[in-house]
Design a protein around this motif. Sequence first.
Motif, PDB file in Angstrom:
ATOM      1  N   ASN A 380       0.885  -1.220   0.018  1.00 20.30           N
ATOM      2  CA  ASN A 380       0.184   0.096  -0.102  1.00 20.30           C
ATOM      3  C   ASN A 380       0.778   1.096  -0.048  1.00 20.30           C
ATOM      4  OD1 ASN A 380      -2.122  -1.486  -0.030  1.00 20.30           O
ATOM      5  ND2 ASN A 380      -2.495  -1.391   2.235  1.00 20.30           N
ATOM      6  N   SER A 381       2.027   1.105   0.552  1.00 21.96           N
ATOM      7  CA  SER A 381       2.906   2.534   0.893  1.00 21.96           C
ATOM      8  C   SER A 381       3.590   2.821  -0.430  1.00 21.96           C
ATOM      9  CB  SER A 381       3.816   2.127   1.945  1.00 21.96           C
ATOM     10  OG  SER A 381       3.483   2.063   3.142  1.00 21.96           O
ATOM     11  N   ALA A 382       3.819   1.582  -1.076  1.00 22.12           N
ATOM     12  CA  ALA A 382       4.610   1.572  -2.464  1.00 22.12           C
ATOM     13  C   ALA A 382       3.391   2.167  -3.554  1.00 22.12           C
ATOM     14  CB  ALA A 382       5.041   0.346  -2.973  1.00 22.12           C
ATOM     15  N   ALA A 383       2.288   1.851  -3.604  1.00 20.79           N
ATOM     16  CA  ALA A 383       1.206   2.155  -4.365  1.00 20.79           C
ATOM     17  C   ALA A 383       0.876   3.569  -4.082  1.00 20.79           C
ATOM     18  CB  ALA A 383      -0.034   1.493  -4.162  1.00 20.79           C
ATOM     19  N   PHE A 384       0.954   4.072  -2.996  1.00 19.16           N
ATOM     20  CA  PHE A 384       0.738   5.508  -2.464  1.00 19.16           C
ATOM     21  C   PHE A 384       1.988   6.472  -3.379  1.00 19.16           C
ATOM     22  CE2 PHE A 384       1.424   8.983   0.062  1.00 19.16           C
ATOM     23  CZ  PHE A 384       0.112   9.675   0.164  1.00 19.16           C
ATOM     24  N   LYS A 385       2.948   6.077  -2.985  1.00 21.22           N
ATOM     25  CA  LYS A 385       4.162   6.663  -3.662  1.00 21.22           C
ATOM     26  C   LYS A 385       3.946   6.990  -5.153  1.00 21.22           C
ATOM     27  CE  LYS A 385       7.433   5.763   0.120  1.00 21.22           C
ATOM     28  NZ  LYS A 385       8.790   4.874   0.441  1.00 21.22           N
ATOM     29  N   ARG A 387       1.346   6.618  -6.606  1.00 22.39           N
ATOM     30  CA  ARG A 387       0.023   7.596  -7.086  1.00 22.39           C
ATOM     31  C   ARG A 387       0.598   9.239  -7.103  1.00 22.39           C
ATOM     32  NH1 ARG A 387      -3.016   3.785  -4.276  1.00 22.39           N
ATOM     33  NH2 ARG A 387      -3.169   5.201  -2.601  1.00 22.39           N
ATOM     34  N   THR A 388       1.504   9.436  -6.017  1.00 16.66           N
ATOM     35  CA  THR A 388       1.735  10.620  -5.698  1.00 16.66           C
ATOM     36  C   THR A 388       2.462  11.150  -6.874  1.00 16.66           C
ATOM     37  OG1 THR A 388       1.557  10.197  -3.460  1.00 16.66           O
ATOM     38  CG2 THR A 388       2.967  12.015  -3.941  1.00 16.66           C
ATOM     39  N   SER A 392       2.139  14.357  -9.526  1.00 20.04           N
ATOM     40  CA  SER A 392       2.990  15.369  -9.589  1.00 20.04           C
ATOM     41  C   SER A 392       3.308  15.716 -10.877  1.00 20.04           C
ATOM     42  CB  SER A 392       4.253  15.028  -8.680  1.00 20.04           C
ATOM     43  OG  SER A 392       3.936  15.081  -7.339  1.00 20.04           O
ATOM     44  N   LYS A 393       3.926  14.578 -11.729  1.00 18.49           N
ATOM     45  CA  LYS A 393       4.198  14.718 -13.002  1.00 18.49           C
ATOM     46  C   LYS A 393       3.109  15.321 -13.950  1.00 18.49           C
ATOM     47  CE  LYS A 393       7.596  11.068 -13.588  1.00 18.49           C
ATOM     48  NZ  LYS A 393       7.871   9.498 -14.079  1.00 18.49           N
ATOM     49  N   PHE A 394       1.697  14.912 -13.472  1.00 18.71           N
ATOM     50  CA  PHE A 394       0.706  15.326 -14.272  1.00 18.71           C
ATOM     51  C   PHE A 394       0.311  16.680 -14.019  1.00 18.71           C
ATOM     52  CE2 PHE A 394      -3.952  16.261 -14.596  1.00 18.71           C
ATOM     53  CZ  PHE A 394      -4.378  15.985 -15.726  1.00 18.71           C
ATOM     54  N   ARG A 395       0.431  17.267 -12.868  1.00 17.48           N
ATOM     55  CA  ARG A 395       0.458  18.705 -12.311  1.00 17.48           C
ATOM     56  C   ARG A 395       1.447  19.568 -12.986  1.00 17.48           C
ATOM     57  NH1 ARG A 395      -1.498  16.767  -7.331  1.00 17.48           N
ATOM     58  NH2 ARG A 395       0.832  16.305  -6.652  1.00 17.48           N
TER      59      ARG A 395
END
Length: 404
Positions: A380-385, A387-388, A392-395
Amino acid sequence: MPRTKKKNGRGGQHGNVQPFSDEDASIETLSHCSSFSDVTSVADEGGEASEDTAQEDFQYKLKGFIDSTVDKSAKTRQGALDGLKTAMATRILYEFISERRMTITDSIERCLKKGKGEEQRAAASLACLLCIQLGSGIESEEVLKTLKPIFKNILADGSANIQARQAVSTCLFSHDHCCFLVDGTCPSINPQTSQLYTNALLSWALLLTICTASQLKDILYLPKLPRLLESEDVNMRIAAGETIALLFELARDMDTDFEFDDWDELCDKLNALATDCNKHRAKTDKRKQRSVFRDVLKAVEEGDFQSETIRFGTERMTIDSWVRKRTYDAFREFVGSGMNYHLQANEFIRDVFELGPPILVDSATMKAMKISRFERHLHNSAAFKARTKARSKFRDKRVDVGEF
């Protein structure tokens, strides 16, 4: 926050006993669950002495609560009742309680008779938890025999505190007392009285789950229950809908060709509630109502039930009927967050749901479960990182486009 220093001696006023907080409940539940699942783990880690000390301190605190239920201070009595409730909801205390059953029952009786409002509410709830702890034997019957007349008096007394009547209506209900709920048209009542009626209806529905076929044939309230669907209170509407679904399930179990005279009209009402867009109702109430009544409508039209799986420890249980759901919800109302623990360890509740004797889990299995949870946490931690990082790249890309 700094902890209160303990006195060297165990003497003094029982009114000074420290309250049994939610934090204490969590710690004690985890501690007991651990010892239940792996009896040898404490000894292996050299913690047997500390476990015995913790158990001794815990029982001392419970004895203090029992003594404090007769304190002159109403606040102290209520705190003691709530402390006992929390303990019974989060641990199996059969041996300790069985030895003090009459004392606890006397305390509950005294608080119901002489207490007011919140104290009576706490005493009534404690009575239910006491019976859940004692199981279905003669001990629970004796508790009910002692308290039943008091419950009836409080419920029938229109001048009694409404919170006390609400709590009692959850603990005790009968076929006769349901008449005031379903006679005539649905009255306009205040929220507290509506909660009393809702509790009473749900308790009556719970009694239906253990009725015999001959008793169910004498139930004449199904034609009147739809009137409660017009209540202004969302909880009353939902309770009425779930009770209707339960009655249809029980009726069809007895007779596969069961027919209801006003079936079309009832389905129209249920469909309206399942698609309710009334602007005068709160959004959260409408979402909750629509979700429940979609299931109720399926139950009435198709005899369908949306099953749910409950996981506890290494086991799982399926809620696959309205009867099972009403029973599960009733227990969960009293033990709250301790429900999964009681499903694991409480022989009475396990017997009700036909789960068999409690399962002792060995240390190897517990270790495997812990590893599994740890691995899931890492995933879950890896998935969260990930997604973040992607967001960030999309923004950043949106910023670039804006600059052009």
